[in-house]
Scaffold this motif. Structure first.
Motif, PDB file in Angstrom:
ATOM      1  N   VAL A  16       0.851  -1.189   0.000  1.00 14.61           N
ATOM      2  CA  VAL A  16       0.000   0.000   0.000  1.00 14.61           C
ATOM      3  C   VAL A  16       0.887   1.239   0.000  1.00 14.61           C
ATOM      4  O   VAL A  16       1.765   1.372   0.848  1.00 14.61           O
ATOM      5  CB  VAL A  16      -0.944   0.023   1.222  1.00 14.61           C
ATOM      6  N   GLU A  17       0.651   2.104  -0.962  1.00 13.75           N
ATOM      7  CA  GLU A  17       1.351   3.377  -1.046  1.00 13.75           C
ATOM      8  C   GLU A  17       0.366   4.493  -0.725  1.00 13.75           C
ATOM      9  O   GLU A  17      -0.810   4.407  -1.084  1.00 13.75           O
ATOM     10  CB  GLU A  17       1.906   3.589  -2.456  1.00 13.75           C
ATOM     11  N   VAL A  18       0.863   5.538  -0.057  1.00 13.65           N
ATOM     12  CA  VAL A  18       0.025   6.686   0.286  1.00 13.65           C
ATOM     13  C   VAL A  18       0.759   7.945  -0.143  1.00 13.65           C
ATOM     14  O   VAL A  18       1.960   8.086   0.080  1.00 13.65           O
ATOM     15  CB  VAL A  18      -0.257   6.754   1.808  1.00 13.65           C
ATOM     16  N   ARG A  19       0.011   8.838  -0.767  1.00  7.02           N
ATOM     17  CA  ARG A  19       0.555  10.152  -1.088  1.00  7.02           C
ATOM     18  C   ARG A  19      -0.549  11.188  -0.931  1.00  7.02           C
ATOM     19  O   ARG A  19      -1.736  10.846  -0.967  1.00  7.02           O
ATOM     20  CB  ARG A  19       1.169  10.187  -2.482  1.00  7.02           C
ATOM     21  N   LYS A  20      -0.152  12.415  -0.756  1.00  3.81           N
ATOM     22  CA  LYS A  20      -1.116  13.495  -0.601  1.00  3.81           C
ATOM     23  C   LYS A  20      -1.210  14.242  -1.920  1.00  3.81           C
ATOM     24  O   LYS A  20      -0.199  14.491  -2.578  1.00  3.81           O
ATOM     25  CB  LYS A  20      -0.698  14.452   0.520  1.00  3.81           C
ATOM     26  N   ALA A  21      -2.429  14.610  -2.303  1.00  8.09           N
ATOM     27  CA  ALA A  21      -2.681  15.370  -3.528  1.00  8.09           C
ATOM     28  C   ALA A  21      -3.698  16.456  -3.195  1.00  8.09           C
ATOM     29  O   ALA A  21      -4.895  16.186  -3.141  1.00  8.09           O
ATOM     30  CB  ALA A  21      -3.192  14.461  -4.636  1.00  8.09           C
ATOM     31  N   LEU A  49      -7.157   9.579   7.752  1.00  4.07           N
ATOM     32  CA  LEU A  49      -8.287  10.236   8.415  1.00  4.07           C
ATOM     33  C   LEU A  49      -7.823  10.929   9.689  1.00  4.07           C
ATOM     34  O   LEU A  49      -8.219  12.067   9.961  1.00  4.07           O
ATOM     35  CB  LEU A  49      -9.395   9.224   8.716  1.00  4.07           C
ATOM     36  N   ALA A  50      -6.965  10.288  10.464  1.00  2.53           N
ATOM     37  CA  ALA A  50      -6.445  10.878  11.698  1.00  2.53           C
ATOM     38  C   ALA A  50      -5.609  12.122  11.410  1.00  2.53           C
ATOM     39  O   ALA A  50      -5.561  13.049  12.220  1.00  2.53           O
ATOM     40  CB  ALA A  50      -5.618   9.849  12.471  1.00  2.53           C
ATOM     41  N   ASP A  51      -4.977  12.162  10.229  1.00  6.11           N
ATOM     42  CA  ASP A  51      -4.174  13.316   9.836  1.00  6.11           C
ATOM     43  C   ASP A  51      -5.016  14.450   9.253  1.00  6.11           C
ATOM     44  O   ASP A  51      -4.472  15.458   8.812  1.00  6.11           O
ATOM     45  CB  ASP A  51      -3.114  12.905   8.811  1.00  6.11           C
ATOM     46  N   GLY A  52      -6.341  14.263   9.220  1.00  8.14           N
ATOM     47  CA  GLY A  52      -7.234  15.322   8.755  1.00  8.14           C
ATOM     48  C   GLY A  52      -7.653  15.241   7.303  1.00  8.14           C
ATOM     49  O   GLY A  52      -8.310  16.145   6.791  1.00  8.14           O
ATOM     50  N   TYR A  53      -7.304  14.164   6.616  1.00  5.43           N
ATOM     51  CA  TYR A  53      -7.731  13.983   5.229  1.00  5.43           C
ATOM     52  C   TYR A  53      -9.050  13.215   5.226  1.00  5.43           C
ATOM     53  O   TYR A  53      -9.074  12.011   5.432  1.00  5.43           O
ATOM     54  CB  TYR A  53      -6.677  13.218   4.428  1.00  5.43           C
ATOM     55  N   SER A  54     -10.145  13.938   4.995  1.00  2.00           N
ATOM     56  CA  SER A  54     -11.448  13.271   4.985  1.00  2.00           C
ATOM     57  C   SER A  54     -11.854  12.837   3.582  1.00  2.00           C
ATOM     58  O   SER A  54     -12.829  12.126   3.408  1.00  2.00           O
ATOM     59  CB  SER A  54     -12.524  14.174   5.581  1.00  2.00           C
ATOM     60  N   ARG A  55     -11.118  13.284   2.573  1.00  3.91           N
ATOM     61  CA  ARG A  55     -11.366  12.855   1.198  1.00  3.91           C
ATOM     62  C   ARG A  55     -10.283  11.854   0.831  1.00  3.91           C
ATOM     63  O   ARG A  55      -9.118  12.212   0.665  1.00  3.91           O
ATOM     64  CB  ARG A  55     -11.345  14.039   0.237  1.00  3.91           C
ATOM     65  N   LEU A  56     -10.679  10.602   0.732  1.00  2.92           N
ATOM     66  CA  LEU A  56      -9.756   9.523   0.419  1.00  2.92           C
ATOM     67  C   LEU A  56     -10.013   9.034  -0.997  1.00  2.92           C
ATOM     68  O   LEU A  56     -11.155   8.740  -1.357  1.00  2.92           O
ATOM     69  CB  LEU A  56      -9.923   8.364   1.401  1.00  2.92           C
ATOM     70  N   VAL A  57      -8.975   8.966  -1.792  1.00  3.00           N
ATOM     71  CA  VAL A  57      -9.068   8.413  -3.134  1.00  3.00           C
ATOM     72  C   VAL A  57      -8.284   7.106  -3.127  1.00  3.00           C
ATOM     73  O   VAL A  57      -7.087   7.098  -2.843  1.00  3.00           O
ATOM     74  CB  VAL A  57      -8.495   9.379  -4.192  1.00  3.00           C
ATOM     75  N   VAL A  58      -8.973   6.023  -3.396  1.00  2.00           N
ATOM     76  CA  VAL A  58      -8.329   4.712  -3.434  1.00  2.00           C
ATOM     77  C   VAL A  58      -8.122   4.356  -4.905  1.00  2.00           C
ATOM     78  O   VAL A  58      -9.077   4.147  -5.647  1.00  2.00           O
ATOM     79  CB  VAL A  58      -9.163   3.633  -2.712  1.00  2.00           C
TER      80      VAL A  58
END
Length: 122
Positions: A16-21, A49-58
């Motif tokens: 699983v990779e995660v990045r912010k956009a 979600l804990a970091d404040g990103y409520s919009r998740l794109v999978v």
């Protein structure tokens, strides 16, 4: 023993990779999402979600398999994201994964996009 088959217990089957956009967190699972690997996706989704990103794109373009446990991880993330004023957007599903969402009716509760670019542009 892992023979590369669905349901084997080898946790290396999902990366699983995660990045912010901008205002979205883009989470890209690659491999097989099932009972044995579900926490490998659950943890980064909850962290975003804990970091404040409520919009998740999978970005599902590299997801080769998803069972009911994996589907439940995504449904749980959707509920938490919506409670925080956001949502979960699914992008680029391969036909084998899209079929699970179609059969279960889960496609109706997610925003589904053909591509990652479309999801980020929405």
């Amino acid at each position: 023993m892992d023979r590369g088959t669905v349901g084997s217990a080898h946790r290396g089957r999902l990366l699983v990779e995660v990045r912010k956009a901008d205002t979205s967190a883009v989470v890209t699972p690659a491999g097989e999402l099932d009972h044995h690997t579900a926490d490998l996706l659950r943890e980064p989704l909850e962290s975003c979600l804990a970091d404040g990103y409520s919009r998740l794109v999978v970005d599902c373009s590299r997801l080769e398999f998803c069972d009911s446990t994996g589907l439940n991880v995504l449904l749980g993330a959707r509920l938490k994201a919506e409670a925080a004023g956001g949502g979960v957007h699914l992008a680029g599903m391969l036909p084998v994964v899209a079929r699970v969402f179609e059969i279960t009716g889960a496609e109706a509760v997610f925003t589904v996009h053909e591509t990652l670019d479309a999801a980020l542009g929405d």
